[in-house]
Design a protein around this motif. Structure first.
Motif, PDB file in Angstrom:
ATOM      1  N   CYS A 294       9.751  -3.016   9.490  1.00  0.00           N
ATOM      2  CA  CYS A 294       8.583  -2.696  10.307  1.00  0.00           C
ATOM      3  C   CYS A 294       9.043  -1.972  11.574  1.00  0.00           C
ATOM      4  O   CYS A 294       9.906  -2.475  12.296  1.00  0.00           O
ATOM      5  CB  CYS A 294       7.831  -3.969  10.696  1.00  0.00           C
ATOM      6  N   HIS A 295       8.465  -0.794  11.835  1.00  0.00           N
ATOM      7  CA  HIS A 295       8.752  -0.032  13.036  1.00  0.00           C
ATOM      8  C   HIS A 295       7.447   0.200  13.800  1.00  0.00           C
ATOM      9  O   HIS A 295       6.372  -0.136  13.313  1.00  0.00           O
ATOM     10  CB  HIS A 295       9.419   1.301  12.679  1.00  0.00           C
ATOM     11  N   ARG A 296       7.538   0.784  14.966  1.00  0.00           N
ATOM     12  CA  ARG A 296       6.340   0.940  15.793  1.00  0.00           C
ATOM     13  C   ARG A 296       5.303   1.845  15.111  1.00  0.00           C
ATOM     14  O   ARG A 296       4.115   1.564  15.116  1.00  0.00           O
ATOM     15  CB  ARG A 296       6.720   1.525  17.161  1.00  0.00           C
ATOM     16  N   ASP A 297       5.775   2.952  14.512  1.00  0.00           N
ATOM     17  CA  ASP A 297       4.843   3.937  13.946  1.00  0.00           C
ATOM     18  C   ASP A 297       4.787   3.937  12.419  1.00  0.00           C
ATOM     19  O   ASP A 297       3.930   4.604  11.838  1.00  0.00           O
ATOM     20  CB  ASP A 297       5.228   5.346  14.414  1.00  0.00           C
ATOM     21  N   PHE A 298       5.714   3.263  11.790  1.00  0.00           N
ATOM     22  CA  PHE A 298       5.728   3.302  10.320  1.00  0.00           C
ATOM     23  C   PHE A 298       6.396   2.059   9.751  1.00  0.00           C
ATOM     24  O   PHE A 298       7.093   1.319  10.447  1.00  0.00           O
ATOM     25  CB  PHE A 298       6.458   4.561   9.824  1.00  0.00           C
ATOM     26  N   TYR A 299       6.147   1.852   8.466  1.00  0.00           N
ATOM     27  CA  TYR A 299       6.827   0.806   7.695  1.00  0.00           C
ATOM     28  C   TYR A 299       7.758   1.487   6.695  1.00  0.00           C
ATOM     29  O   TYR A 299       7.448   2.576   6.196  1.00  0.00           O
ATOM     30  CB  TYR A 299       5.829  -0.034   6.906  1.00  0.00           C
ATOM     31  N   THR A 300       8.891   0.863   6.404  1.00  0.00           N
ATOM     32  CA  THR A 300       9.715   1.288   5.266  1.00  0.00           C
ATOM     33  C   THR A 300       9.344   0.386   4.101  1.00  0.00           C
ATOM     34  O   THR A 300       9.440  -0.842   4.203  1.00  0.00           O
ATOM     35  CB  THR A 300      11.220   1.151   5.567  1.00  0.00           C
ATOM     36  N   VAL A 301       8.865   1.010   3.023  1.00  0.00           N
ATOM     37  CA  VAL A 301       8.423   0.217   1.870  1.00  0.00           C
ATOM     38  C   VAL A 301       9.204   0.638   0.627  1.00  0.00           C
ATOM     39  O   VAL A 301       9.747   1.749   0.554  1.00  0.00           O
ATOM     40  CB  VAL A 301       6.900   0.365   1.619  1.00  0.00           C
ATOM     41  N   ARG A 311       8.558   5.951   3.614  1.00  0.00           N
ATOM     42  CA  ARG A 311       7.855   5.524   4.819  1.00  0.00           C
ATOM     43  C   ARG A 311       6.353   5.459   4.561  1.00  0.00           C
ATOM     44  O   ARG A 311       5.820   6.213   3.733  1.00  0.00           O
ATOM     45  CB  ARG A 311       8.117   6.502   5.970  1.00  0.00           C
ATOM     46  N   MET A 312       5.681   4.579   5.299  1.00  0.00           N
ATOM     47  CA  MET A 312       4.222   4.478   5.238  1.00  0.00           C
ATOM     48  C   MET A 312       3.705   4.310   6.667  1.00  0.00           C
ATOM     49  O   MET A 312       4.210   3.452   7.402  1.00  0.00           O
ATOM     50  CB  MET A 312       3.815   3.283   4.370  1.00  0.00           C
ATOM     51  N   PRO A 313       2.742   5.143   7.106  1.00  0.00           N
ATOM     52  CA  PRO A 313       2.261   5.026   8.486  1.00  0.00           C
ATOM     53  C   PRO A 313       1.590   3.679   8.744  1.00  0.00           C
ATOM     54  O   PRO A 313       1.040   3.064   7.832  1.00  0.00           O
ATOM     55  CB  PRO A 313       1.255   6.175   8.619  1.00  0.00           C
ATOM     56  N   VAL A 314       1.623   3.237  10.011  1.00  0.00           N
ATOM     57  CA  VAL A 314       1.018   1.942  10.373  1.00  0.00           C
ATOM     58  C   VAL A 314      -0.491   1.995  10.149  1.00  0.00           C
ATOM     59  O   VAL A 314      -1.057   1.117   9.494  1.00  0.00           O
ATOM     60  CB  VAL A 314       1.355   1.586  11.841  1.00  0.00           C
ATOM     61  N   SER A 315      -1.169   2.998  10.690  1.00  0.00           N
ATOM     62  CA  SER A 315      -2.593   3.291  10.466  1.00  0.00           C
ATOM     63  C   SER A 315      -3.508   2.055  10.436  1.00  0.00           C
ATOM     64  O   SER A 315      -4.305   1.880   9.518  1.00  0.00           O
ATOM     65  CB  SER A 315      -2.772   4.101   9.164  1.00  0.00           C
ATOM     66  N   GLY A 316      -3.358   1.187  11.431  1.00  0.00           N
ATOM     67  CA  GLY A 316      -4.293   0.072  11.594  1.00  0.00           C
ATOM     68  C   GLY A 316      -4.004  -1.152  10.738  1.00  0.00           C
ATOM     69  O   GLY A 316      -4.636  -2.198  10.916  1.00  0.00           O
ATOM     70  N   PHE A 317      -3.064  -1.057   9.795  1.00  0.00           N
ATOM     71  CA  PHE A 317      -2.720  -2.207   8.949  1.00  0.00           C
ATOM     72  C   PHE A 317      -1.533  -2.941   9.570  1.00  0.00           C
ATOM     73  O   PHE A 317      -0.666  -2.328  10.186  1.00  0.00           O
ATOM     74  CB  PHE A 317      -2.353  -1.755   7.528  1.00  0.00           C
ATOM     75  N   HIS A 318      -1.501  -4.234   9.406  1.00  0.00           N
ATOM     76  CA  HIS A 318      -0.418  -5.033   9.979  1.00  0.00           C
ATOM     77  C   HIS A 318       0.296  -5.799   8.872  1.00  0.00           C
ATOM     78  O   HIS A 318      -0.278  -6.667   8.236  1.00  0.00           O
ATOM     79  CB  HIS A 318      -0.964  -5.996  11.040  1.00  0.00           C
ATOM     80  N   PHE A 319       1.546  -5.422   8.650  1.00  0.00           N
ATOM     81  CA  PHE A 319       2.371  -6.102   7.655  1.00  0.00           C
ATOM     82  C   PHE A 319       3.615  -6.650   8.346  1.00  0.00           C
ATOM     83  O   PHE A 319       4.004  -6.174   9.418  1.00  0.00           O
ATOM     84  CB  PHE A 319       2.812  -5.128   6.555  1.00  0.00           C
ATOM     85  N   ASP A 323       6.380  -8.645   2.970  1.00  0.00           N
ATOM     86  CA  ASP A 323       5.026  -8.638   2.404  1.00  0.00           C
ATOM     87  C   ASP A 323       4.980  -7.754   1.157  1.00  0.00           C
ATOM     88  O   ASP A 323       5.666  -6.731   1.068  1.00  0.00           O
ATOM     89  CB  ASP A 323       4.011  -8.108   3.422  1.00  0.00           C
ATOM     90  N   ILE A 324       4.129  -8.150   0.223  1.00  0.00           N
ATOM     91  CA  ILE A 324       3.858  -7.336  -0.962  1.00  0.00           C
ATOM     92  C   ILE A 324       2.470  -6.730  -0.779  1.00  0.00           C
ATOM     93  O   ILE A 324       1.524  -7.422  -0.424  1.00  0.00           O
ATOM     94  CB  ILE A 324       3.890  -8.194  -2.254  1.00  0.00           C
ATOM     95  N   THR A 325       2.366  -5.438  -1.017  1.00  0.00           N
ATOM     96  CA  THR A 325       1.075  -4.775  -0.860  1.00  0.00           C
ATOM     97  C   THR A 325       0.916  -3.699  -1.927  1.00  0.00           C
ATOM     98  O   THR A 325       1.884  -3.336  -2.604  1.00  0.00           O
ATOM     99  CB  THR A 325       0.943  -4.149   0.551  1.00  0.00           C
ATOM    100  N   GLN A 326      -0.296  -3.215  -2.070  1.00  0.00           N
ATOM    101  CA  GLN A 326      -0.561  -2.082  -2.971  1.00  0.00           C
ATOM    102  C   GLN A 326      -0.568  -0.802  -2.137  1.00  0.00           C
ATOM    103  O   GLN A 326      -1.156  -0.764  -1.050  1.00  0.00           O
ATOM    104  CB  GLN A 326      -1.918  -2.252  -3.667  1.00  0.00           C
ATOM    105  N   VAL A 327       0.110   0.232  -2.617  1.00  0.00           N
ATOM    106  CA  VAL A 327       0.107   1.517  -1.917  1.00  0.00           C
ATOM    107  C   VAL A 327      -0.421   2.604  -2.850  1.00  0.00           C
ATOM    108  O   VAL A 327      -0.276   2.523  -4.070  1.00  0.00           O
ATOM    109  CB  VAL A 327       1.525   1.894  -1.409  1.00  0.00           C
ATOM    110  N   THR A 328      -1.032   3.615  -2.241  1.00  0.00           N
ATOM    111  CA  THR A 328      -1.556   4.766  -2.984  1.00  0.00           C
ATOM    112  C   THR A 328      -0.679   5.981  -2.714  1.00  0.00           C
ATOM    113  O   THR A 328      -0.306   6.247  -1.567  1.00  0.00           O
ATOM    114  CB  THR A 328      -2.998   5.085  -2.543  1.00  0.00           C
ATOM    115  N   VAL A 329      -0.331   6.693  -3.778  1.00  0.00           N
ATOM    116  CA  VAL A 329       0.411   7.949  -3.625  1.00  0.00           C
ATOM    117  C   VAL A 329      -0.589   9.023  -3.194  1.00  0.00           C
ATOM    118  O   VAL A 329      -1.469   9.412  -3.965  1.00  0.00           O
ATOM    119  CB  VAL A 329       1.100   8.362  -4.946  1.00  0.00           C
TER     120      VAL A 329
END
Length: 344
Positions: A294-301, A311-319, A323-329
């Motif tokens: 977890c970083h300030r502006d992005f997550y490494t997933v 990388r995945m932007p933070v964009s209002g989500f908090h992980f 954590d296991i989550t679903q991501v969209t390409v």
């Protein structure tokens, strides 16, 4: 292949074979590496054998390393070997030995990283295919343990004969997060971060990660130059040729360090390219991902299906990490090494 001859110098320049989804760059020319130097079913081949005598409790009584003539009676795939395990077949005994060898290494402090591996390849019609491989399945574990066993005994043989070789060593981890076998992804990723860097030198030192007193790689002289060097040192002890001096080995290791590092980078980059290329046709699809950092502006997933980090932007989500989550390409462009993911 004699030391210093044109084929040897070309192999030294390459450092190792490079395997990519769309191509293969052999360290040694294919007419040698895939024929005369390769173990083929029903063909007689020269070799260097590690012969081990064990008691009925599978404890090593003694061993010897000898020049040998080998004839492979049956070649089989990992799947075929798995089907024979548990039946009245030598593979069952080998698997029992491998299991005990692994237990012994773990008790000696070895750290077993059990992350799955994804193989990617192109079919003749250029269709991208992939397979997720469990490296802990019985036949793969058997091959791995026998390789470590043979290599560690060859390291002992070289050390006992006070012969310099390409020894691999590793200091204890900065932090030990688990002991024994851990199958969950997150602990394995975290433990891998805490491993000490492996060191290559010409004198024997303990290898903490493998739980052995000394270690060389000598089982793949066709595709790794280090293994070819070490086999020459072993053969010199056995009376075949002159060994390299410590200084000669040090100079060769210095010359091969850059091509070896480059080979690893090329393999990793090409594999990533073809995985992202595959995902170009998967825009809008969802995949299960593990949050690694977890970083300030992005997550490494990690996209678990492909063992692919992005990388995945933070964009209002908090992980939080783990954590296991679903991501969209959302976007994939292999040529630019771009992969845009968003929480599903």
């Amino acid at each position: 292949i004699k030391s210093g001859d044109p084929i040897d110098m070309a192999a030294r320049y390459r450092g190792s074979s490079i395997y990519m989804p769309d191509d293969k760059l052999p360290m040694i020319p294919p007419n040698l590496s895939e024929d005369l130097c390769s173990l083929k079913q029903d063909e007689t081949r020269p070799g260097v054998s590690t012969l081990i005598r064990m008691n009925r409790f599978f404890e090593v009584m003694d061993f010897k390393i000898v020049p040998s003539i080998i004839r492979v009676h049956q070649q089989m795939s990992y799947t075929e070997a798995n089907l024979l395990n548990g039946k009245n077949d030598p593979i069952t005994s080998l698997y029992k030995i491998a299991t005990l060898l692994r237990e012994k290494r773990l008790k000696a402090g070895a750290i077993q990283i059990t992350l799955p591996e994804v193989n990617v390849w192109l079919e003749d019609n250029r269709e991208i295919r992939y397979a997720k491989i469990d490296r802990e399945n019985p036949s793969r574990m058997l091959v791995s343990e026998m390789m470590i066993f043979a290599n560690s005994l060859m390291a002992k043989f070289l050390a006992d004969n006070e012969t310099p070789a390409v020894f691999r060593s590793q200091a204890p981890p900065q932090q030990r997060l688990f002991s024994g076998i851990e199958t969950a992804l997150m602990p394995n990723f975290m433990q891998r971060k805490h491993l000490s860097r492996a060191v290559i030198g010409t004198s024997p030192e303990p290898h903490s990660g493998l739980g052995v007193e000394a270690y060389v790689t000598a089982t793949s002289p066709i595709r790794r130059y280090h293994d070819l060097l070490t086999q020459r040192q072993i053969k010199a002890i056995l009376g075949f040729g002159k060994p390299y001096s410590k200084q000669e080995l040090d100079e060769i290791l210095q010359a091969t360090s850059i091509p070896m590092a480059n080979a690893g980078r090329v393999q990793g980059a090409r594999k990533r390219y073809w995985l992202i290329k595959y995902l170009e046709a998967m825009k809008g699809q969802n995949f299960e991902a593990l949050v690694l950092d977890c970083h300030r502006d992005f997550y490494t997933v990690l996209i678990k299906e492909f063992m692919l980090e992005s990388r995945m932007p933070v964009s209002g989500f908090h992980f939080k990490h783990g954590d296991i989550t679903q991501v969209t390409v959302q976007h994939a462009d292999a040529r630019r090494n771009q992969l845009s993911l968003f929480p599903a």
